[in-house]
Structures are given as structure tokens and as C-alpha cells.
Design an enzyme around this catalytic site. Structure first.
Site, PDB file in Angstrom:
ATOM      1  N   TRP A 312     -58.929   1.393 -45.201  1.00 23.67           N
ATOM      2  CA  TRP A 312     -58.692   2.693 -44.577  1.00 23.67           C
ATOM      3  C   TRP A 312     -59.989   3.485 -44.472  1.00 23.67           C
ATOM      4  O   TRP A 312     -60.233   4.185 -43.490  1.00 23.67           O
ATOM      5  CB  TRP A 312     -57.674   3.496 -45.396  1.00 23.67           C
ATOM      6  CG  TRP A 312     -57.368   4.839 -44.812  1.00 23.67           C
ATOM      7  CD1 TRP A 312     -56.431   5.131 -43.868  1.00 23.67           C
ATOM      8  CD2 TRP A 312     -58.006   6.081 -45.127  1.00 23.67           C
ATOM      9  NE1 TRP A 312     -56.448   6.481 -43.577  1.00 23.67           N
ATOM     10  CE2 TRP A 312     -57.404   7.094 -44.336  1.00 23.67           C
ATOM     11  CE3 TRP A 312     -59.027   6.456 -45.995  1.00 23.67           C
ATOM     12  CZ2 TRP A 312     -57.787   8.423 -44.396  1.00 23.67           C
ATOM     13  CZ3 TRP A 312     -59.404   7.781 -46.057  1.00 23.67           C
ATOM     14  CH2 TRP A 312     -58.789   8.749 -45.262  1.00 23.67           C
ATOM     15  N   HIS A 313     -60.848   3.357 -45.486  1.00 20.08           N
ATOM     16  CA  HIS A 313     -62.091   4.114 -45.497  1.00 20.08           C
ATOM     17  C   HIS A 313     -63.124   3.570 -44.511  1.00 20.08           C
ATOM     18  O   HIS A 313     -63.996   4.322 -44.069  1.00 20.08           O
ATOM     19  CB  HIS A 313     -62.691   4.145 -46.901  1.00 20.08           C
ATOM     20  CG  HIS A 313     -62.049   5.148 -47.796  1.00 20.08           C
ATOM     21  ND1 HIS A 313     -60.929   4.877 -48.549  1.00 20.08           N
ATOM     22  CD2 HIS A 313     -62.355   6.448 -48.057  1.00 20.08           C
ATOM     23  CE1 HIS A 313     -60.585   5.951 -49.234  1.00 20.08           C
ATOM     24  NE2 HIS A 313     -61.421   6.929 -48.952  1.00 20.08           N
ATOM     25  N   GLY A 314     -63.065   2.310 -44.185  1.00 22.45           N
ATOM     26  CA  GLY A 314     -64.049   1.792 -43.250  1.00 22.45           C
ATOM     27  C   GLY A 314     -63.868   0.317 -42.971  1.00 22.45           C
ATOM     28  O   GLY A 314     -63.352  -0.434 -43.804  1.00 22.45           O
ATOM     29  N   PHE A 465     -65.007   8.176 -41.205  1.00 24.44           N
ATOM     30  CA  PHE A 465     -63.872   7.332 -41.566  1.00 24.44           C
ATOM     31  C   PHE A 465     -62.624   7.676 -40.758  1.00 24.44           C
ATOM     32  O   PHE A 465     -61.624   7.006 -40.897  1.00 24.44           O
ATOM     33  CB  PHE A 465     -63.571   7.462 -43.067  1.00 24.44           C
ATOM     34  CG  PHE A 465     -64.788   7.199 -43.913  1.00 24.44           C
ATOM     35  CD1 PHE A 465     -65.566   6.088 -43.689  1.00 24.44           C
ATOM     36  CD2 PHE A 465     -65.164   8.078 -44.906  1.00 24.44           C
ATOM     37  CE1 PHE A 465     -66.696   5.842 -44.447  1.00 24.44           C
ATOM     38  CE2 PHE A 465     -66.277   7.852 -45.687  1.00 24.44           C
ATOM     39  CZ  PHE A 465     -67.058   6.730 -45.453  1.00 24.44           C
TER      40      PHE A 465
END
Length: 465
Positions: A312-314, A465
Site C-alpha cells: 500500500w505504501h509503495g 504514496f
């Protein structure tokens, strides 16, 4: 500067010129300005947000309990949200890895709609809550669109739940006390970002780009600087969002609770980016079985949640590694050394947590797995530049005030002082309690504006992000 002295005054004037009883009109002002705010980053990306708003609004009407096809509609709508997020965010990552395996594929350049990770998660939570019967489906498309596109938190959260947001759309009552408190919090958030995070980012950038000059001392200084930078950058944005929301009568959820006072990795994630942690808990971990299953299944559940948290963050392997890192730490504390950890002195547990957190942010910040290896190796003695070089001393001297201020600013000192002042009955204490934060906030606003005029503004870290 355009936001502070152009956009924000315009929305405030247009909003408060309308009578307070005309709730629909004030909501319309917020919706128009929220869409305009989003378009500022590129009108071409607005359709992605609008498609998400319209699609989820329509799907929720048919996904509510009682409709024959509610399960199918819910499944299709969830898949649509995931496909849109996957296309924009992970297509390039997937094709790059296929290309690295030797396949002849072309990696397209796909513009990432701003805030897509946040508004998609809000949409999925809304759909799920409607499907579960927790909340009724919203029949007003403008109200749901305002929830999805509310400009104070659109780009970086906190992640909202419609059940908490919806009552304020029709029942909120703005007042001068909330407006003053919200403006004060906005000023503190801006100062966190401009005065602390941006300066500390210079140290972090220097450490992570030093290459063969990297020393053990610079690696640790860079890791600590990034640890503080990320907190003040992200919590600063959150303070600004919560402050603006309060000015308009909305109580947005808290997203941080002094995470760097934690004494374990588990406690850290109860204090850091809390709305994301709660989202994964309520919509992924518990539906998978949570803690109500065998140990083996719990381990699989934790691995799944943290793999998804990392992605989800990257869309890069260092984020996957970062997610697995925390999965292993949390499983270790839950099943192996957690009871032993609780018996240790508080100072030891705090040091344990801080070291693990700093290492985790090094994994998070690194641009590649090779850089992860270089930074972590340097932190534990295998630095190409040795133990110490004058460059470390330069950054310690150049940014000494930011480093010194950042440490107490990350602790609940303000909260403790306010509680002690509130406990006193003297008039001076009460005046200080009421006026002190506002005067300080106003001073920080002026200082922040001067800094903005005299230096280059750095984009918010979580914006990527």
C-alpha cells in the site's frame, strides 16, 4: 503560499458568507473547492476520482442488505476499486519485474492520481460498512463525493469512515471556539512541516545519497533524521487536516499518538498512522480470522496484512521488505519474546523499540534493496567511509537547533503542560492555558511563512504514496 494566501482565504470567505442554517449550500462550497483543489495537480486526473465517487455511490445503493444481488454487487465493486488502484499504482512495478525476468514487455508511463491510496480505502470501507449493514447507503451523490474528496485530508488522510463523517454533513455547528482551536492546530502542523521536517530532510538526503562517503555515524544520523522528518512531515499534514476540518465543523480522527514513546513494535503501530492500522484490522485482519484461530493461521493473517501494508505504501521491493520486517517483529513479540520484553526496565524497552523503528525507516526510505543493504551494514560497522568523517560534524552543527527541538516536539510535553495548567485554579494559569497555544501558534505561522519565502518548499513525503 498559493494555498495559504489564495485558496484557503477564498474557501473561508465563500463558506462563512453563507448562513449557517443553509447546510447544503456550505457543503456545496466545500465540494466545489475540494474538486478545484484536486484539479490543481492536474485536471486530467480528476476523472479517476469522479469515477470512484460515482461508481461506489451507485454500487452501495445495491450492496445494502435486503437486495437479492447485494453480495455480487459488493464483490464486483470491491474488485473494481482494487483494479483501479492496481492499474494506476502497480502496473509499472509488475511490468518492470517481468522485464527483469527477461520478458519482452514495455513499461508504460502512468500518471498516479493524487491521493488514490487514501480515497480508494475510504470507498472500500464505506462499501463494506453498507454491505454489513453497519451504516445505510448514502443516497446523495454530492454528500458522498464530499466525503471522498474533502480537501483537508484528500491527499494524505487521515482515512475517514463514512459512519463517523456523515452526521456532520447535516448536523455540525461551527463556532468561534472550534475555529480558533482548528486554526491553532493548523499553525502547529505547518510549523512541524516547514520548520522541522524540511530541515531534517536535508540531513537524511545527504546520508542516503553519500555513496562511498557513508560512515557509521552518518548512517545513524541520517536514519535518526529521517525518523524525525517523516514523523513531523506526516503528523504535520495530519494536524493541518484536523485543524481545517475543525474550522468547518468536522471532527476528523486522530492519526498519531506520540509514536516515538513506544516500548515495542506492537505499541508503535497502535500509535503511528492509526487510521490505516485500524483499517487493516477491521477490513482485512479480522475478516481473515484475526486472533480467533490457530497459531499457524494467525501467522498467515499477519503476513498477509503486512505484505499488503508494505505494498500500500509503495510499489517497490523495499516496501515489501519493510512490511515483512514488521510482520516478523510483531509475530516475535506476540509468540516469542513479548513476555520477556514486558519484564525489562522501561528505558530498555524504549531503546529496543527506537532502534527497531529507525532500522525500519531506513528500509522504508531506501531507493533500492542494494541501498538497504548498504545503509544497514554501515549502521552496524561495515561502512565504506569508516566510523567518522567531518561531514557528520557539519550536519550536527548546521542543524543543531532543529535536532534539539525535534526531540521534545515528538514527546507529549505540550499535553502534560496543558493538563497541569488545567489542574490549577489560578486566573493566570487559565489565561495561559487558553491564550498560550494561540499566541505560540500565531508566532509559528509567521516563522513558517518567512521560511517558506526564503527557501524551497519540499513536497509532503506521504504524497508519493
Amino acid at each position: 503560499m498559493v494555498f495559504l494566501f489564495g485558496f484557503l482565504p477564498a474557501v473561508l470567505v465563500c463558506y462563512f458568507l453563507l448562513p449557517a442554517r443553509w447546510r447544503t449550500g456550505r457543503n456545496t462550497v466545500l465540494l466545489i473547492f475540494s474538486l478545484a483543489f484536486y484539479c490543481w495537480g492536474g485536471v486530467a486526473l480528476l476523472p479517476a476520482l469522479l469515477v470512484s465517487c460515482v461508481g461506489n455511490w451507485a454500487a452501495a445503493l445495491w450492496a445494502a442488505p435486503g437486495y437479492r444481488s447485494c453480495k455480487a454487487v459488493y464483490g464486483i465493486a470491491l474488485a473494481g476499486n482494487l483494479l483501479m488502484l492496481g492499474y494506476f499504482k502497480y502496473t509499472g512495478f509488475l511490468l518492470e519485474n517481468l522485464q527483469a525476468l527477461g520478458l519482452d514487455v514495455t513499461v508504460p508511463s502512468i500518471a498516479l492520481p493524487a491521493g488514490i491510496s487514501f480515497f480508494t480505502f475510504q470507498a472500500m470501507a464505506y462499501l463494506t460498512d453498507v454491505y454489513r449493514g453497519t451504516i445505510p447507503a448514502e443516497r446523495s451523490l454530492p454528500r458522498l463525493t464530499l466525503f471522498m474528496a474533502f480537501f483537508p485530508q484528500l491527499l494524505q488522510g487521515p482515512i475517514l469512515r463514512y459512519g463517523e463523517f456523515a452526521p456532520a454533513l447535516t448536523q455540525r455547528r461551527e463556532n468561534s471556539e472550534d475555529a480558533a482551536a482548528g486554526a491553532t492546530r493548523f499553525c502547529f502542523g505547518l510549523a512541524k512541516k516547514v520548520l522541522l521536517a524540511d530541515s531534517l530532510g536535508v540531513i537524511a538526503d545527504a546520508a542516503f545519497s553519500s555513496g562511498d562517503r557513508l560512515t557509521m555515524s552518518l548512517a545513524w544520523l541520517g536514519g535518526i533524521a529521517y525518523t524525525l522528518q517523516l514523523y513531523f512531515d506526516f503528523s504535520g499534514y495530519t494536524d493541518m487536516a484536523i485543524g481545517l476540518g475543525r474550522i468547518f465543523g468536522f471532527r476528523l480522527p486522530e492519526n498519531f499518538n506520540y509514536p516515538y514513546i513506544s516500548k515495542s513494535a506492537s505499541e508503535f503501530w497502535r500509535r503511528w498512522h492509526m487510521t490505516l492500522s485500524f483499517w487493516f484490522r477491521d477490513y482485512v485482519y479480522i475478516p481473515l480470522g484475526g486472533n480467533r484461530c490457530s497459531r499457524d493461521r494467525q501467522i498467515l493473517n499477519l503476513l498477509a496484512v503486512w505484505m499488503l501494508t508494505g505494498l500500500w505504501h509503495g510499489s517497490a521491493w523495499n516496501f515489501v521488505l519493510w512490511g515483512l520486517y514488521y510482520a516478523l517483529l510483531l509475530m516475535g513479540e506476540k509468540f516469542l519474546w513479548g513476555k520477556l520484553l514486558e519484564k525489562l526496565p522501561a528505558a530498555v524497552r524504549h531503546a529496543y523499540a527506537l532502534v527497531l523503528i529507525i532500522i525500519g525507516w531506513v528500509l522504508f526510505r531506501s531507493g533500492s534493496l542494494a541501498q538497504v543493504g548498504q545503509m544497514v551494514a554501515a549502521m552496524f560497522g561495515a561502512a565504506p567511509g569508516g566510523l567518522w568523517q567531518p561531514e557528520t560534524a557539519y550536519y550536527l552543527h548546521q542543524f543543531r537547533w532543529e535536532l534539539l527541538l525535534a526531540i521534545p516536539a515528538s514527546l507529549p510535553i505540550k499535553q502534560v503542560l496543558e493538563e497541569r495548567l488545567a489542574a490549577r485554579k489560578g486566573k493566570a494559569a487559565q489565561v495561559l492555558l487558553v491564550l498560550g497555544p494561540k499566541v505560540l501558534g500565531f508566532g509559528l505561522l509567521g516563522w513558517s511563512v518567512v521560511r517558506l519565502l526564503s527557501s524551497t518548499f519540499r513536497s509532503f513525503l506521504y504524497f508519493q504514496f
